[in-house]
Motif scaffolding. Sequence first.
Motif, PDB file in Angstrom:
ATOM      1  N   ASP A 178       1.771 -11.725   5.921  1.00 27.20           N
ATOM      2  CA  ASP A 178       3.308 -12.235   6.160  1.00 27.20           C
ATOM      3  C   ASP A 178       4.496 -11.026   6.039  1.00 27.20           C
ATOM      4  O   ASP A 178       5.490 -11.118   5.341  1.00 27.20           O
ATOM      5  CB  ASP A 178       3.812 -13.300   5.142  1.00 27.20           C
ATOM      6  CG  ASP A 178       4.837 -14.196   5.785  1.00 27.20           C
ATOM      7  OD1 ASP A 178       5.373 -13.667   6.837  1.00 27.20           O
ATOM      8  OD2 ASP A 178       5.395 -14.943   5.058  1.00 27.20           O
ATOM      9  N   GLY A 179       3.792  -9.696   6.369  1.00 26.46           N
ATOM     10  CA  GLY A 179       4.614  -8.869   6.237  1.00 26.46           C
ATOM     11  C   GLY A 179       5.015  -8.133   4.674  1.00 26.46           C
ATOM     12  O   GLY A 179       5.691  -7.300   4.531  1.00 26.46           O
ATOM     13  N   GLN A 180       4.130  -8.864   3.812  1.00 26.65           N
ATOM     14  CA  GLN A 180       4.263  -8.237   2.438  1.00 26.65           C
ATOM     15  C   GLN A 180       3.000  -7.562   1.979  1.00 26.65           C
ATOM     16  O   GLN A 180       2.030  -8.133   2.053  1.00 26.65           O
ATOM     17  CB  GLN A 180       4.761  -9.382   1.615  1.00 26.65           C
ATOM     18  CG  GLN A 180       4.682  -9.035  -0.142  1.00 26.65           C
ATOM     19  CD  GLN A 180       5.945  -8.207  -0.453  1.00 26.65           C
ATOM     20  OE1 GLN A 180       6.887  -8.177   0.244  1.00 26.65           O
ATOM     21  NE2 GLN A 180       5.735  -7.383  -1.417  1.00 26.65           N
ATOM     22  N   ASN A 181       3.290  -6.349   1.365  1.00 23.55           N
ATOM     23  CA  ASN A 181       1.973  -6.132   0.485  1.00 23.55           C
ATOM     24  C   ASN A 181       1.704  -7.056  -0.726  1.00 23.55           C
ATOM     25  O   ASN A 181       2.521  -7.614  -1.339  1.00 23.55           O
ATOM     26  CB  ASN A 181       2.351  -4.850   0.034  1.00 23.55           C
ATOM     27  CG  ASN A 181       1.028  -4.020  -0.845  1.00 23.55           C
ATOM     28  OD1 ASN A 181      -0.022  -3.795  -0.247  1.00 23.55           O
ATOM     29  ND2 ASN A 181       1.231  -3.771  -2.200  1.00 23.55           N
ATOM     30  N   ILE A 182       0.166  -7.338  -0.798  1.00 25.82           N
ATOM     31  CA  ILE A 182      -0.214  -8.158  -1.980  1.00 25.82           C
ATOM     32  C   ILE A 182      -1.276  -7.364  -2.604  1.00 25.82           C
ATOM     33  O   ILE A 182      -2.404  -6.794  -1.973  1.00 25.82           O
ATOM     34  CB  ILE A 182      -0.841  -9.542  -1.330  1.00 25.82           C
ATOM     35  CG1 ILE A 182       0.006 -10.223  -0.336  1.00 25.82           C
ATOM     36  CG2 ILE A 182      -1.334 -10.492  -2.486  1.00 25.82           C
ATOM     37  CD1 ILE A 182       1.362 -10.858  -1.243  1.00 25.82           C
ATOM     38  N   HIS A 183      -1.021  -7.127  -3.697  1.00 24.90           N
ATOM     39  CA  HIS A 183      -1.774  -6.533  -4.722  1.00 24.90           C
ATOM     40  C   HIS A 183      -2.842  -7.774  -5.502  1.00 24.90           C
ATOM     41  O   HIS A 183      -2.267  -8.790  -5.819  1.00 24.90           O
ATOM     42  CB  HIS A 183      -1.229  -5.749  -5.794  1.00 24.90           C
ATOM     43  CG  HIS A 183      -2.127  -5.397  -6.950  1.00 24.90           C
ATOM     44  ND1 HIS A 183      -1.980  -6.201  -8.268  1.00 24.90           N
ATOM     45  CD2 HIS A 183      -3.109  -4.579  -7.501  1.00 24.90           C
ATOM     46  CE1 HIS A 183      -2.978  -5.791  -9.137  1.00 24.90           C
ATOM     47  NE2 HIS A 183      -3.695  -4.772  -8.605  1.00 24.90           N
ATOM     48  N   ILE A 226      -7.036 -12.764  -8.660  1.00 25.77           N
ATOM     49  CA  ILE A 226      -5.894 -12.648  -9.584  1.00 25.77           C
ATOM     50  C   ILE A 226      -4.740 -11.708  -8.908  1.00 25.77           C
ATOM     51  O   ILE A 226      -4.830 -10.694  -9.096  1.00 25.77           O
ATOM     52  CB  ILE A 226      -6.067 -12.125 -11.170  1.00 25.77           C
ATOM     53  CG1 ILE A 226      -7.427 -12.716 -11.447  1.00 25.77           C
ATOM     54  CG2 ILE A 226      -5.184 -12.189 -12.052  1.00 25.77           C
ATOM     55  CD1 ILE A 226      -8.014 -12.225 -12.998  1.00 25.77           C
ATOM     56  N   PRO A 227      -4.007 -12.443  -8.138  1.00 26.89           N
ATOM     57  CA  PRO A 227      -2.716 -11.562  -7.535  1.00 26.89           C
ATOM     58  C   PRO A 227      -1.602 -11.520  -8.294  1.00 26.89           C
ATOM     59  O   PRO A 227      -1.387 -11.916  -9.088  1.00 26.89           O
ATOM     60  CB  PRO A 227      -2.538 -12.615  -6.147  1.00 26.89           C
ATOM     61  CG  PRO A 227      -2.928 -13.887  -6.837  1.00 26.89           C
ATOM     62  CD  PRO A 227      -3.837 -13.860  -7.859  1.00 26.89           C
ATOM     63  N   SER A 228      -0.948 -10.303  -7.804  1.00 27.08           N
ATOM     64  CA  SER A 228       0.615 -10.090  -7.994  1.00 27.08           C
ATOM     65  C   SER A 228       1.247 -10.819  -7.393  1.00 27.08           C
ATOM     66  O   SER A 228       1.400 -10.512  -6.131  1.00 27.08           O
ATOM     67  CB  SER A 228       0.739  -8.613  -8.289  1.00 27.08           C
ATOM     68  OG  SER A 228      -0.015  -7.730  -9.212  1.00 27.08           O
ATOM     69  N   ILE A 229       2.264 -11.796  -7.756  1.00 27.84           N
ATOM     70  CA  ILE A 229       3.181 -12.216  -6.963  1.00 27.84           C
ATOM     71  C   ILE A 229       4.027 -11.277  -6.144  1.00 27.84           C
ATOM     72  O   ILE A 229       4.398 -10.299  -6.851  1.00 27.84           O
ATOM     73  CB  ILE A 229       4.144 -13.110  -7.796  1.00 27.84           C
ATOM     74  CG1 ILE A 229       3.232 -14.187  -8.121  1.00 27.84           C
ATOM     75  CG2 ILE A 229       5.184 -13.901  -6.865  1.00 27.84           C
ATOM     76  CD1 ILE A 229       4.233 -14.929  -9.563  1.00 27.84           C
ATOM     77  N   PRO A 230       4.369 -11.558  -4.919  1.00 30.24           N
ATOM     78  CA  PRO A 230       5.278 -10.743  -4.115  1.00 30.24           C
ATOM     79  C   PRO A 230       6.571 -10.480  -4.842  1.00 30.24           C
ATOM     80  O   PRO A 230       7.173 -11.297  -5.269  1.00 30.24           O
ATOM     81  CB  PRO A 230       5.559 -11.431  -2.821  1.00 30.24           C
ATOM     82  CG  PRO A 230       4.144 -12.169  -2.588  1.00 30.24           C
ATOM     83  CD  PRO A 230       3.863 -12.754  -4.018  1.00 30.24           C
ATOM     84  N   GLY A 231       6.904  -9.310  -4.986  1.00 30.58           N
ATOM     85  CA  GLY A 231       8.104  -8.879  -5.724  1.00 30.58           C
ATOM     86  C   GLY A 231       7.745  -8.509  -7.039  1.00 30.58           C
ATOM     87  O   GLY A 231       8.667  -7.911  -8.062  1.00 30.58           O
ATOM     88  N   PHE A 232       6.410  -8.579  -7.576  1.00 33.63           N
ATOM     89  CA  PHE A 232       6.290  -8.357  -8.926  1.00 33.63           C
ATOM     90  C   PHE A 232       5.116  -7.016  -9.013  1.00 33.63           C
ATOM     91  O   PHE A 232       4.164  -7.119  -7.946  1.00 33.63           O
ATOM     92  CB  PHE A 232       5.655  -9.415  -9.524  1.00 33.63           C
ATOM     93  CG  PHE A 232       6.365 -10.484  -9.995  1.00 33.63           C
ATOM     94  CD1 PHE A 232       6.602 -10.661 -11.193  1.00 33.63           C
ATOM     95  CD2 PHE A 232       6.940 -11.392  -9.147  1.00 33.63           C
ATOM     96  CE1 PHE A 232       7.549 -11.876 -11.746  1.00 33.63           C
ATOM     97  CE2 PHE A 232       7.748 -12.380  -9.468  1.00 33.63           C
ATOM     98  CZ  PHE A 232       7.957 -12.748 -10.663  1.00 33.63           C
ATOM     99  N   GLY A 233       5.275  -6.380  -9.618  1.00 30.44           N
ATOM    100  CA  GLY A 233       4.239  -5.276 -10.072  1.00 30.44           C
ATOM    101  C   GLY A 233       3.742  -4.485  -8.872  1.00 30.44           C
ATOM    102  O   GLY A 233       4.573  -4.001  -8.066  1.00 30.44           O
ATOM    103  N   PHE A 234       2.461  -4.436  -8.636  1.00 32.39           N
ATOM    104  CA  PHE A 234       1.742  -3.615  -7.546  1.00 32.39           C
ATOM    105  C   PHE A 234       1.852  -3.980  -6.347  1.00 32.39           C
ATOM    106  O   PHE A 234       1.463  -3.505  -5.343  1.00 32.39           O
ATOM    107  CB  PHE A 234       0.516  -3.100  -7.898  1.00 32.39           C
ATOM    108  CG  PHE A 234       0.316  -2.142  -9.283  1.00 32.39           C
ATOM    109  CD1 PHE A 234       0.986  -1.155  -9.422  1.00 32.39           C
ATOM    110  CD2 PHE A 234      -0.535  -2.568 -10.399  1.00 32.39           C
ATOM    111  CE1 PHE A 234       0.765  -0.195 -10.525  1.00 32.39           C
ATOM    112  CE2 PHE A 234      -0.501  -1.717 -11.423  1.00 32.39           C
ATOM    113  CZ  PHE A 234       0.066  -0.689 -11.449  1.00 32.39           C
TER     114      PHE A 234
END
Length: 358
Positions: free
Chosen positions: A75-80, A122-130
């Motif tokens: 959705d256009g967002q990087n997800i770690h 175990i993802p990082s929420i968009p807007g958080f961390g990596f």
Amino acid sequence: MISPFRIAVPQADLDDLADRLARTRWPNEVAGAGWDYGFPLARLRELAEYWRTGYAWREHEAELNRLPHFTTEIDGQNIHFVHVRSADPDALPLILTHGWPGSFLEFLDLIEPLARDFHLVIPSIPGFGFSGPTHERGWDIVRVARAWAELMHRLGYERYGAQGGDFGAGISLALGAVAPERVTGVHVNYLPTRPDPAAGLELSAADEARLDKIRHVMANRPPYQALQALTPQTIGYALTDSPVGQLVWIAERFAQWTDPAAPISDERMLTDVSLYWLTGTAASAARLARETPRRIEPCPVPVGVAVLPHDITQSVRPLAERLYDIRHWTELERGGHFAAMEVPDLLAADIRAFFHGG
């Protein structure tokens, strides 16, 4: 496309952090103030000095890099995310979601015990961390849940469980709502239950006491919550420019929301604070409070609840059962808001009991 990811913070960023900490302008403090006016000065100076001279990010970076990290764009967002497959090929996939002011680091002590029985995502929420900052409006818990559904699909998981606390609880419940045909169940360790005079329920004295605590919290909205829910950009300037500002913003939550009998080490807390600082995500993480409306997401899948005695509030089961299909309820004997960090043994056992019945 899913790509391997390795943590590699530039040395210049670590040098800048040390320099800023060394040049901190400290406020004065009323004699004998204790906690009456906010976080005590002596304790914060102690933490800041250790962060500058004793804490070693590179050691923690090396430890974290032993985990399998990945990134993808949804959705256009990087997800770690961290993805740990169980040795059991038939294990149930389980997506674990952190909250604020936590991070994927919350689950470090759960990985080994849970990986025996679950494939862990175990993802990082968009807007958080990596996952990095968000760049547009609309990243509320429902949009995050839809991203999680897509992430699990990309990983080849068509049936899976979800678990979380704080915002992670809301996201997990929203995931059960947006993908009920895929989510086998949702386990949460934080489930706010608002008073409902129209419910006509006969509550025990213990539940009435819990409701009184909830009413008090609702009537005395914490300052941090009001700032992040109303003007996250404004507080973001201070948190992004001052490492001590970022430190105290998070350290106060760890001090006030944890069980004194299950403390979180300064080392682990500083790793969490460092993650916010080094990724510059204080403002974008705060935006989640602004974006997410105060509403109950209908979740048709089975729900398990772990109640922690030192959490911000404790759930009232009769009220929760009016909203969710509660199949499992545990009153844990210790622990607070950061259950995965404070009592990983108790939480892992409860997660396993909910999803596997023992």
